[in-house]
Design an enzyme around this catalytic site. Structure first.
Site, short mmCIF file in Angstrom:
data_model
loop_
_atom_site.label_atom_id
_atom_site.label_comp_id
_atom_site.label_asym_id
_atom_site.label_seq_id
_atom_site.Cartn_x
_atom_site.Cartn_y
_atom_site.Cartn_z
N TYR A 179 54.44 64.58 23.66
CA TYR A 179 55.81 64.10 23.82
C TYR A 179 56.40 64.65 25.12
O TYR A 179 56.31 65.84 25.38
CB TYR A 179 56.69 64.58 22.66
CG TYR A 179 56.95 63.50 21.65
CD1 TYR A 179 57.48 62.28 22.06
CD2 TYR A 179 56.65 63.69 20.31
CE1 TYR A 179 57.71 61.28 21.13
CE2 TYR A 179 56.88 62.69 19.39
CZ TYR A 179 57.41 61.48 19.81
OH TYR A 179 57.63 60.50 18.90
N GLU A 212 59.74 63.44 26.41
CA GLU A 212 61.03 62.76 26.64
C GLU A 212 61.77 63.39 27.81
O GLU A 212 61.79 64.61 27.96
CB GLU A 212 61.89 62.83 25.37
CG GLU A 212 61.51 61.72 24.41
CD GLU A 212 61.85 62.03 22.98
OE1 GLU A 212 61.44 63.11 22.52
OE2 GLU A 212 62.51 61.20 22.34
N ASP A 255 61.52 39.82 38.89
CA ASP A 255 60.45 40.25 37.97
C ASP A 255 59.15 39.69 38.52
O ASP A 255 58.89 38.49 38.42
CB ASP A 255 60.76 39.69 36.58
CG ASP A 255 59.62 39.92 35.59
OD1 ASP A 255 58.56 40.45 35.98
OD2 ASP A 255 59.80 39.56 34.41
#
Ligand code: DSN
Length: 422
Positions: free
Chosen positions: A54, A56, A200
């Site tokens: 993890y 974050e 995009d």
């Protein structure tokens, strides 16, 4: 206790499906333009210990301990992405192109604001404002299409809609548009009406990095891309843009929409970006376009009609209107001989989206496996023969043998079928 067995030992069912999928891909001609085949190095890192962590937050500002190596990995990915596109700032954490686009729209706009984007049935993407997607549900969408005769985007159509509706964001970028998109024009119109230009380039990213398709970065406020199409990286997305706007984008990605980034994928992006910055990749990108042009020519020689009459990129759409074959029929017949395509609507399609009157083809994966123009001619021959033989299983089986023989001469995973998964 953690199981130390191999995949084949722990889960023979999934191992067998991975083996079958590897064989399917090795022995078929992959023409879906949004797919590719990653390198052994990318697969290695995506299947590594990095899947466990993890992280974050962003480099230097994490909410978990033990992130020191992940900071270095993410910084490498960001620096390489900046070098590839000449972007000021980059966020490499979006899990996908759709996540990247979600973060951009919510980062730039408030619900109910107006966006001007390409029509899905003319080659746009779900996240460009389709009513069945968040982009169409939370924003007021005005859509531009292509000219129904030339199948090209026209400045006067974009300008007319922009001037009338005064959108806050104008989206450029398509999933089934074979020609050069005029990013400078979109940037100019956006400036004139006081909108952000959001581009995009998921489909074209590898061609842009390889120098064979225009780069929107100088003409757009924000640019998103996926990393797994022509760019040939692992599945994922990223966002690029000006420093001031990227602060908003970073907040929109985390904590706005995502929690922990998928750091094995971020590392895979870093590796793919390193590969994309090589001369070898430039040659690859140029061959993708050469091969697509040859395939377009050869298909027309075989009597197929193509939207816009050809391509400037990796992608093309066969227009089956006026024939007895639907997009769905063609996808099925081609699938039986091991040529993988996707049915696709054509602008003004009289048939429903589950049937369609077109098929979309592209050259990224076949170019990765080493096909050149000669093989493009053979693909066009196989396609003509397969579509003409639809329903005749014996004829289709015969064509299938030829497809397999061709594929065996051009191994896709030169590190050995399935090896990357062990
Ligand atoms: N699904 C992709 C494509 O095939 O173009 C776009 O996200």
């Amino acid at each position: 206790m953690r199981n130390a067995g191999s995949l084949a030992e722990v889960d023979p069912d999934i191992a067998e499906l991975v083996r079958k999928e590897t064989e399917r891909k090795e022995l078929s001609i992959e023409l879906i333009p949004s797919e590719n085949a990653t390198s052994r190095a990318v697969m290695e890192v995506c299947g590594s210990v990095l899947t466990d962590k993890y992280c974050e937050g962003y480099p230097g500002k994490r909410y978990y301990g033990g992130c020191q190596y992940y900071d270095e990995i993410e910084k490498l990915a960001i620096d390489r992405a900046k070098e590839m596109f000449g972007a000021e700032e980059v966020n490499v954490q979006p899990h996908s192109g759709a996540s990247a686009n979600l973060a951009v729209l919510f980062g730039l706009l408030n619900p109910g604001d107006t966006i001007l984007g390409p029509r899905l049935d003319h080659g746009g993407h779900l996240t460009h404002g389709s009513p069945v997607n968040f982009s169409g549900k939370y924003f007021n969408v005005v859509a531009y299409g292509v000219n129904l005769d030339s199948h090209l985007i026209e400045e006067h159509e974009v300008r007319k809609l922009a001037e009338f509706h005064k959108p806050k964001v104008i989206i450029s970028g398509m999933t089934a548009y074979s020609r050069q998109i005029d990013f400078e024009m979109f940037g100019r119109v956006a400036k004139e009406v006081g909108a952000y230009h959001f581009s995009d380039v998921s489909h074209y990213a590898g061609l842009i990095v390889g120098g064979v398709y225009d780069n929107p970065v100088p003409h757009a406020d924000i640019v998103t891309t996926t990393t797994h199409k022509t760019l040939r990286g692992p599945r994922g997305g990223m966002i690029m843009g000006r420093g001031d706007l990227m602060k908003k984008m970073n907040k929109a990605v985390f904590p706005g929409f995502q929690g922990g980034p998928l750091m094995h994928q971020v590392a895979g992006k870093a590796v793919a970006f390193k590969e994309a910055l090589t001369d070898e990749f430039r040659i690859y990108a140029s061959r993708v376009v050469t091969n697509a042009r040859e395939l377009a020519e050869a298909l027309q020689d075989q009597g197929f009609k193509l939207l816009t009459g050809g391509t400037d990129s990796h992608v093309m759409v066969v227009d089956l209107r006026g024939t007895e074959t639907t997009g769905a029929d063609a996808e099925t017949a081609l699938g039986k001989v091991g040529i993988t395509v996707n049915k696709n609507t054509v602008p003004g399609d009289p048939r429903p989206p589950a049937i369609t009157s077109g098929i979309r083809l592209g050259s990224p994966t076949v170019t990765t496996r080493g096909f050149r123009t000669e093989e493009m001619d053979r693909i066009a021959e196989f396609m003509r023969a397969a579509i003409d033989a639809a329903g005749d299983e014996a004829k289709l089986a015969n064509i299938r043998e030829k497809v397999v023989a061709l594929c065996r001469n051009f191994p896709l995973y030169d590190h050995g079928p399935g090896r990357a998964h062990r």
